[in-house]
Design an enzyme around this catalytic site. Sequence first.
Site: not given
Length: 264
Positions: A136-137, A140, A193
Site C-alpha cells: 500500500h505504501e 503511493h 488511499e
Amino acid sequence: MAWLLALVAVHAGLVSAREGVQVGERSAFAKLVPAEEVEASAAQQYKQMLSQARGKQAVATSQNAQLQRLRRIAQQLIPFAQEWNPRAKEWQWEVNLLRSDQVNAFCMPGGKIAFYTGILDKLQLTDDEVALVMGHEIAHALREHARERMGKTAATGIGANLITQIFGLGQVGQSITEMGAQLLTLRFSREDETEADLVGMELAARAGFNPRAGISLWTKMAQANRNAPPQWLSTHPASDTRIGDMEAAMPDVEPLYQRAKRPQ
C-alpha cells in the site's frame, strides 16, 4: 472499411488490457512538478528523519530481526514495482524500522520506506499483512500521489500569481521546495488511499503474499480504532468500505497469487 476499423479497435483493446487491478492513468497534475525534485526532496527529508531518530537511539540496527524481516519482504515486492512506474528501476530503495508506539508506516517518493514498531507489535502482523501494508505504501510512491498533490498546489499557485501580477498585488503561493518540505506529513485523499489499497494488493499477490491478508489487516485496524484512531488511519476510508473494495478486487488478484512463487 468501418468493420475493419472496429476490428482494429477491438484488437488494440485486447492488446492493451492487463491482468490485475485497473486504476487508470496517473494524474496529469503530477507532470507540473519534476519527479527528480520530488524524489531528491524526499531523500533529503528521509536522511534528516533517520539522523534525528538515531540521535534518540530509535533506529533499529541491521541485526534487528524485525528489520531483516521487513527488508526481506521489500525485496520480494520491489521487482514488481517497475510495471507501475518505470522510474522505480532507478530508485535507491531503503527500508528502516523506527522504535515508536505509533501504528504507522510510509514510503516516500523514490522508495524510502519506514515502519514503526508500533504497527508490528500492536497489530501482531503476519508476513502477508506486512506485505499488504508495505505494498500500500509503495503504491503511493509508484502512483506519485505526493507529486500529484504538489502539482495541484503548484497549479493553484500559478493561477494566483497570474491574478496578482495583473492587479499588482505581489507574489503569492509556495515554491516547489517549500511544498516538498511537507512530504513527511502529507495526507492523501481517500481516492488515493483506495487506489493504493488496490495496487498494493496486486504487488503483494504477484510477490506470492496472500491478498486476502488485507481483510484480516483491516479487521485488526478496525479493532485498534475503537478507542483512538491510529495515525495511519487519519485519512483512510472506513474499514468496512475498504474491506468491501478489497473483496470486490479479489477476482483480479487471486489468480496472480495462485501462480506466484511463494516467499521462502
